[in-house]
Motif scaffolding. Structure first.
Motif, PDB file in Angstrom:
ATOM      1  N   TYR A  15      -2.343  -5.738  -0.774  1.00  9.76           N
ATOM      2  CA  TYR A  15      -2.179  -4.325  -0.423  1.00  9.76           C
ATOM      3  C   TYR A  15      -1.348  -4.130   0.838  1.00  9.76           C
ATOM      4  O   TYR A  15      -0.905  -3.008   1.107  1.00  9.76           O
ATOM      5  CB  TYR A  15      -3.546  -3.664  -0.249  1.00  9.76           C
ATOM      6  N   ARG A  25     -11.978  -1.503   6.088  1.00 17.25           N
ATOM      7  CA  ARG A  25     -11.286  -2.572   5.363  1.00 17.25           C
ATOM      8  C   ARG A  25     -12.230  -3.718   5.047  1.00 17.25           C
ATOM      9  O   ARG A  25     -12.243  -4.232   3.919  1.00 17.25           O
ATOM     10  CB  ARG A  25     -10.106  -3.083   6.184  1.00 17.25           C
ATOM     11  N   CYS A  31       1.487   2.405  -3.475  1.00 19.03           N
ATOM     12  CA  CYS A  31       0.283   3.007  -4.066  1.00 19.03           C
ATOM     13  C   CYS A  31       0.101   4.442  -3.597  1.00 19.03           C
ATOM     14  O   CYS A  31      -0.171   5.342  -4.397  1.00 19.03           O
ATOM     15  CB  CYS A  31      -0.953   2.180  -3.710  1.00 19.03           C
ATOM     16  N   ALA A  53       0.821  -1.084   7.185  1.00 18.08           N
ATOM     17  CA  ALA A  53       0.832   0.283   6.669  1.00 18.08           C
ATOM     18  C   ALA A  53       1.708   1.171   7.542  1.00 18.08           C
ATOM     19  O   ALA A  53       1.766   0.991   8.758  1.00 18.08           O
ATOM     20  CB  ALA A  53      -0.593   0.840   6.626  1.00 18.08           C
ATOM     21  N   PRO A  69      -2.488  -3.620  -7.495  1.00 20.82           N
ATOM     22  CA  PRO A  69      -2.151  -4.772  -6.616  1.00 20.82           C
ATOM     23  C   PRO A  69      -3.238  -5.839  -6.609  1.00 20.82           C
ATOM     24  O   PRO A  69      -2.932  -7.044  -6.629  1.00 20.82           O
ATOM     25  CB  PRO A  69      -2.003  -4.116  -5.239  1.00 20.82           C
ATOM     26  N   GLY A  70      -4.492  -5.431  -6.559  1.00 19.52           N
ATOM     27  CA  GLY A  70      -5.566  -6.406  -6.565  1.00 19.52           C
ATOM     28  C   GLY A  70      -5.645  -7.191  -7.851  1.00 19.52           C
ATOM     29  O   GLY A  70      -5.877  -8.408  -7.839  1.00 19.52           O
ATOM     30  N   MET A 110       0.809  -1.199   0.000  1.00 23.23           N
ATOM     31  CA  MET A 110       0.000   0.000   0.000  1.00 23.23           C
ATOM     32  C   MET A 110       0.849   1.258   0.000  1.00 23.23           C
ATOM     33  O   MET A 110       0.455   2.304  -0.514  1.00 23.23           O
ATOM     34  CB  MET A 110      -0.925   0.018   1.216  1.00 23.23           C
ATOM     35  N   ALA A 122      -6.630   0.900   5.716  1.00 22.45           N
ATOM     36  CA  ALA A 122      -5.481   0.471   6.516  1.00 22.45           C
ATOM     37  C   ALA A 122      -5.642   0.833   7.985  1.00 22.45           C
ATOM     38  O   ALA A 122      -5.183   0.098   8.868  1.00 22.45           O
ATOM     39  CB  ALA A 122      -4.201   1.114   5.962  1.00 22.45           C
ATOM     40  N   ALA A 160      -4.534   2.375  -8.040  1.00 19.49           N
ATOM     41  CA  ALA A 160      -5.280   1.828  -6.899  1.00 19.49           C
ATOM     42  C   ALA A 160      -5.644   0.365  -7.089  1.00 19.49           C
ATOM     43  O   ALA A 160      -5.638  -0.416  -6.130  1.00 19.49           O
ATOM     44  CB  ALA A 160      -6.525   2.672  -6.641  1.00 19.49           C
ATOM     45  N   LEU A 188      -2.210  -4.055   4.011  1.00 16.35           N
ATOM     46  CA  LEU A 188      -2.846  -3.047   4.859  1.00 16.35           C
ATOM     47  C   LEU A 188      -2.424  -3.167   6.316  1.00 16.35           C
ATOM     48  O   LEU A 188      -2.373  -2.170   7.040  1.00 16.35           O
ATOM     49  CB  LEU A 188      -4.370  -3.176   4.740  1.00 16.35           C
ATOM     50  N   LEU A 228      -7.836   3.880   0.508  1.00 13.81           N
ATOM     51  CA  LEU A 228      -6.774   2.951   0.917  1.00 13.81           C
ATOM     52  C   LEU A 228      -6.294   3.250   2.325  1.00 13.81           C
ATOM     53  O   LEU A 228      -6.066   2.334   3.130  1.00 13.81           O
ATOM     54  CB  LEU A 228      -5.605   3.039  -0.070  1.00 13.81           C
TER      55      LEU A 228
END
Length: 312
Positions: free
Chosen positions: A82, A67, A4, A87, A306-307, A1, A61, A303, A84, A57
């Motif tokens: 990500y 989330r 990003c 972070a 990563p997914g 993350m 996190a 954004a 998260l 995002l």
């Protein structure tokens, strides 16, 4: 993350500082004001999408509830991509700043729309007082055109429900038939393109964030380019010379050709109409429009990258 958020910050800063400075120095938006307006809107959309993506995002996190709501439909591998849970600490500070900015932006937009509605209400009440009385038995006119008795020539489009085009008797006496048609075409050009919404948006952003170059330039250039775009609408139908003469006749009592800063735009518009420059080639217009439309996709790509990689 972290990657990003850093990429989103880099894109937002680039679109908010150096690109607007370069765009204000470019000469081509004067030749293609409609394309210029589109480019400015895409720049603003890019910055706002960067902030929105960073806010989502960051909130995901920091807050487990967010989330769970954001990543509920996705498989666990997407949320893990990500990172998260790991972070950085500054993500919470960034999330707080972005949330405050979002709330402030919403407040500024709401205030601008409320002020615009209040001003329209006052203007309509003033116009009802100034409108000439009709003979008994005739209904009060509620059509799109309203003629006011006034020695000064003027014409303007007032948005709202219903929208109305107001013309003074001074304009009817001073303008020729073709010049009046050019003025009406200019004002209808504003109405068809919904320039009032652009003006409200740019004013709200510039008022809420006066130190951000993008929003300050967006406000200045929007007020300038909407007039140039409406001038082009009128000149294509009724000729450049006719539109320029109509503009001079309407604004001569205001000092349209003076050097005062408040009248400088009027002088530039007259010069532009009297010495029209050729438009950009159709291919260049299409290229500029397409490239500008792709720029706001960058925050979404950053954004979702990563997914998407986790799913792939």
């Amino acid at each position: 993350m972290t990657v990003c958020l850093l990429l989103l910050s880099a894109v937002a800063l680039t679109a908010a500082v150096p690109v607007p400075h370069a765009l204000t120095r470019a000469a081509w938006p004067e030749r293609e004001p409609v394309v210029g307006l589109w480019v400015w809107q895409c720049l603003v959309a890019t910055v706002l999408l960067c902030c929105l993506a960073g806010l989502v995002l960051g909130a995901a996190a920091v807050f487990h509830t967010v989330r769970d709501g954001v990543f509920a439909p996705a498989p666990p591998s997407v949320a893990a991509a990500y990172g998260l849970s790991s972070a950085p600490a500054w993500a919470a500070v960034l999330t707080l700043l972005l949330a405050s900015g979002a709330a402030w932006t919403t407040a500024m937009l709401g205030r601008e729309l409320a002020e615009a509605r209040r001003r329209r209400g006052q203007t309509r009440a003033h116009l009802r007082e100034r409108a000439p009385e009709l003979p008994a038995g005739l209904p009060r006119a509620r059509g799109p055109l309203l003629v006011l008795e006034d020695e000064y020539p003027d014409a303007w489009w007032m948005p709202g429900h219903p929208p109305q085009l107001i013309v003074t008797t001074g304009a009817l006496h001073r303008l020729t038939g073709r010049q009046l048609d050019a003025v009406l075409a200019h004002e209808r050009g504003h109405a068809r393109a919904h320039h009032d919404w652009l003006l409200h948006l740019s004013t709200a952003l510039a008022t809420g964030f006066p130190r951000i170059p993008l929003f300050a330039h967006f406000c200045d250039q929007t007020h300038r380019l909407v007039e140039l775009a409406a001038d082009d609408t009128a000149s294509r139908r009724h000729g450049h010379l006719t539109t320029a003469l109509a503009l001079i006749e309407l604004n001569q009592h205001r000092g349209v050709l003076s050097c005062a800063s408040s009248h400088r735009l009027l002088g530039e518009r007259v010069d532009r109409l009297l010495e029209p420059r050729p438009r950009l080639a159709r291919r260049r217009r299409a290229l500029a429009t397409a490239v500008a439309a792709l720029v706001p996709l960058l925050p979404l790509l950053i954004a979702f990258a990563p997914g998407l990689n986790a799913l792939g």
